[in-house]
Design an enzyme around this catalytic site. Sequence first.
Site, mmCIF file in Angstrom:
data_model
loop_
_atom_site.group_PDB
_atom_site.id
_atom_site.type_symbol
_atom_site.label_atom_id
_atom_site.label_comp_id
_atom_site.label_asym_id
_atom_site.label_seq_id
_atom_site.Cartn_x
_atom_site.Cartn_y
_atom_site.Cartn_z
ATOM 1 N N GLY A 184 0.821 -1.200 0.000
ATOM 2 C CA GLY A 184 0.000 0.000 0.000
ATOM 3 C C GLY A 184 0.855 1.248 0.000
ATOM 4 N N PRO A 185 0.233 2.418 -0.064
ATOM 5 C CA PRO A 185 0.982 3.688 -0.118
ATOM 6 C C PRO A 185 1.692 3.968 1.201
ATOM 7 C CG PRO A 185 -1.384 4.086 0.064
ATOM 8 C CD PRO A 185 -1.226 2.624 -0.153
ATOM 9 N N PRO A 186 2.642 4.903 1.201
ATOM 10 C CA PRO A 186 3.362 5.237 2.440
ATOM 11 C C PRO A 186 2.431 5.853 3.485
ATOM 12 C CG PRO A 186 4.515 6.085 0.497
ATOM 13 C CD PRO A 186 3.180 5.632 0.035
ATOM 14 N N GLY A 187 2.749 5.594 4.744
ATOM 15 C CA GLY A 187 2.045 6.251 5.832
ATOM 16 C C GLY A 187 0.743 5.624 6.254
ATOM 17 N N VAL A 188 0.421 4.404 5.772
ATOM 18 C CA VAL A 188 -0.853 3.783 6.159
ATOM 19 C C VAL A 188 -0.676 2.808 7.326
ATOM 20 C CG1 VAL A 188 -1.911 4.063 3.907
ATOM 21 C CG2 VAL A 188 -0.591 1.998 4.380
ATOM 22 N N GLY A 189 0.547 2.677 7.851
ATOM 23 C CA GLY A 189 0.741 1.863 9.050
ATOM 24 C C GLY A 189 1.246 0.472 8.800
ATOM 25 N N LYS A 190 1.934 0.226 7.671
ATOM 26 C CA LYS A 190 2.397 -1.133 7.359
ATOM 27 C C LYS A 190 3.475 -1.591 8.340
ATOM 28 C CE LYS A 190 3.633 -0.117 3.156
ATOM 29 N NZ LYS A 190 3.287 1.313 3.171
ATOM 30 N N THR A 191 4.483 -0.747 8.569
ATOM 31 C CA THR A 191 5.588 -1.137 9.443
ATOM 32 C C THR A 191 5.146 -1.242 10.898
ATOM 33 O OG1 THR A 191 7.136 -0.046 7.937
ATOM 34 C CG2 THR A 191 7.931 -0.571 10.141
ATOM 35 N N SER A 209 -5.491 4.680 -18.248
ATOM 36 C CA SER A 209 -6.714 4.950 -17.494
ATOM 37 C C SER A 209 -7.264 6.367 -17.692
ATOM 38 C CB SER A 209 -6.481 4.695 -15.998
ATOM 39 O OG SER A 209 -5.481 5.537 -15.496
ATOM 40 N N LYS A 240 -8.384 5.592 -6.372
ATOM 41 C CA LYS A 240 -8.895 6.689 -7.207
ATOM 42 C C LYS A 240 -10.196 7.259 -6.646
ATOM 43 C CE LYS A 240 -6.799 4.885 -11.451
ATOM 44 N NZ LYS A 240 -7.042 4.254 -12.759
#
Length: 828
Positions: free
Chosen positions: A385-392, A708, A751
């Site tokens: 997912g995109p940066p900053g969504v809490g993956k780490t 797209s 999107k």
Amino acid sequence: MNLHSLAKSEEETPENPPYARSEEEEEGERFKEILEEPIPVLALRNTVLYPGVIMPISVGREASLKLVRDASNHNKILGVISQRDQKADSPDSDDLYEVGTLARIMKMLTMPDNSKSIIIQGMERFKVKEFTQTDPYFKALVEIMDETEKFDSDVEEHALIRTIKESSIEIVNLSPNISSEAIEAIENIESLTYLIYFIASNLQVVVTDKQELLETSDVGDRARLLVKHLNKELEVLKLSDDLRTRMKSDVNQQQREFLLRQQMKVIQDELGEGTESNDHDALKERAKEKNMPEHVMKVFEKEMKKLDRTNSALPDYAVTRNYVDWILDLPWTEYTEDKLDISNAEVVLDEDHHGLEKVKQRILEYLAVLKLKGDMKAPILCFYGPPGVGKTSLGKSIARAIGRKFVRMSLGGVHDEAEIRGHRRTYIGALPGRILQGLKKAGSANPVFMLDEIDKVGDRHRGDPSSALLEVLDPEQNIAFNDHYIELDYDLSKVLFIATANSLHTIPAPLRDRMEVINITGYTQDEKLAIAKGYLVPRQIERNGLNEDQFSIDDPALNYIIDAFTRESGVRNLERTIGSVIRGVAKKVATDEVESSAVQKDDIEEYLGARQYFNEVAERTEVPGVATGLAWTPTGGDILFVEASVSKGNGKLILTGSLGDVMKESAKAALSYVRARAEELEIPENAFKYYDIHVHVPAGAVSKDGPSAGIALLSALVSIYSQRKVHHNLAMTGEITLRGLVLPVGGIKEKVLAAKRAGIKHVLLPEKNEKDIKDIKSNMLEGMEISYVRRMSQVLDMTLTDQQIQDPSELFSTPVPTNGVTASTAST
């Protein structure tokens, strides 16, 4: 010169030499019959077969195996030719020399590893007339090459025989690894021809030199060429013998120093000054306390014996000691006990992260299976997912929920395979790879191991780290992971590996196939508000030295920060912005200006300055020729504007805005569709004949590509040509075709969320993307209308207003020529 094969058993006497040929007349008749038809040809990589020589050959290629089987079932005769390029796995006829040796298959063997080997005997030299087959193996028409003998006298022939024998015997005497029985075998060969072939087949020269010997037809010239190679080999051996003599004296000196040090060690132990033995005893005690696997214990005991025999002043002692320490430091059988309370784990995950239901559900499923079964191979999860969504941070929460140790390894910018597998102990300063280093740090064989930024692993000349990760991340293989430094099988199957990635496109397909990919999409406005209130604000209050009584912020203020100062999929920038507000309050508290502060919406600009983001969709689409598209980026979704304008010209299409090839092709396809349906769309023919069309996508410094934006490009073109505006509250995405179809695209959730953040009320999607909307929670779509289209004609009906700003027939009137040049005063 490699003469191992010269030392034969007593049965191989001169009366019955291994290279003896059959009667020439009988063989000649057989060869004529055989050579009338094409014979199979076997390509050799790194050697040359000579007539009369027996040679074992390992057969590895599939085509070669088929050739050998067919020849064995037929007459056991085949041609053998050497390759010009030894590295070529699939040589063609141009890669083979023209001269080879006819050979007979004497025996076919199956080796212990199931590979095939054949023993062949060279018979006659031949030359290829024509290759008649190349697949599945070579076949060729060949002719036997005659031998010629041109000597000035018999004395010259005898002199050459004697020179070759003397040089060969001297080489045997100088080579420590060759048996003296080889001398007898050489002396018993009387024929110059077979003496040359016998010596040449065992001479250590390059293939091109061996091939030159084979191709030389005159026996005298061949003998003189062999003498030249023998003299060169003699020079090399004499130099090597001289070096060995010099080194022997150095080794004797080292042995003397070693004995003296050993005596010194004994004396120190007697005086009570020696500490090595006590140190070694401590290592052995640690090993007894540590429950190491049997194969590890054997290696440890072997290394300890080596350590006991090695002087501590030698460099080898430090290498061995470091290796022993690593064996003892690694957690071979030390496991933390899993907390299998599923309800408690759910509470912990909810405490640390808002939303992310799919990820939490997968972890709870893993715990449920582990609780019921008692043991299972850990899954390999990949949070994408995109940066900053809490993956780490999610990895830390998982470790806390199940009671395991947590280890994080950043893979961003890793270009060396040794970072994963370690260096071999032969290198100075060698260490295990970062996988085993992480396990040592955790002190547990079953931690939660976070492989951060796996999509940013590099590939350089030092090896491909992503390929080294294949074994680590394969549940079927990682039960016996082998590090180059430790060189012992280590069980990684209990480790819970979690990888994170911003993009899946840069992860090699084999590596991606080994992971269970869980997509973590961007947050909506409501989710960001909940995360800010529950996690970000309390954390920033604590980090900036305040308490909850000294700082508070209401929901309208947070919403204003989210909408006016941060436009992102995650919440990383949002947290920094909230931190800036709290630091502003902390300054006032520290200077006794205020005791506490309750921040409201009107106070935000005091701390953050003027608003940074505005809702400009309505402003952009006030004129014809502007459409709002939706784009996917590695950092989440975003909106983009497609602008079109016309000017007098000759019908050129101009594209700007750092567009990629695919996006340029979409624009051309859209223009072709418009021109084909100009009459239906009420667009004058003059618009395409006398006017250039310029399409621009702003933010020109940012590269854009992909199909797209197809329907957005179409809407902008029809808008400018028909002078009908595009609805300002509408955004769209979809690929177009020349047949008028709208095809599905990816990144729908990102999107749609980007459209919601920008204040879009109506989103246009391809019909086949309807399934993707089902993955979005209904509350995220509140206040938005989603429409689905299948054909481009439906797109134009929905996107364009009915009212024309200007009559197209007037706008695109025929220019009046002036002195042969198109007039520039037409109405715009």
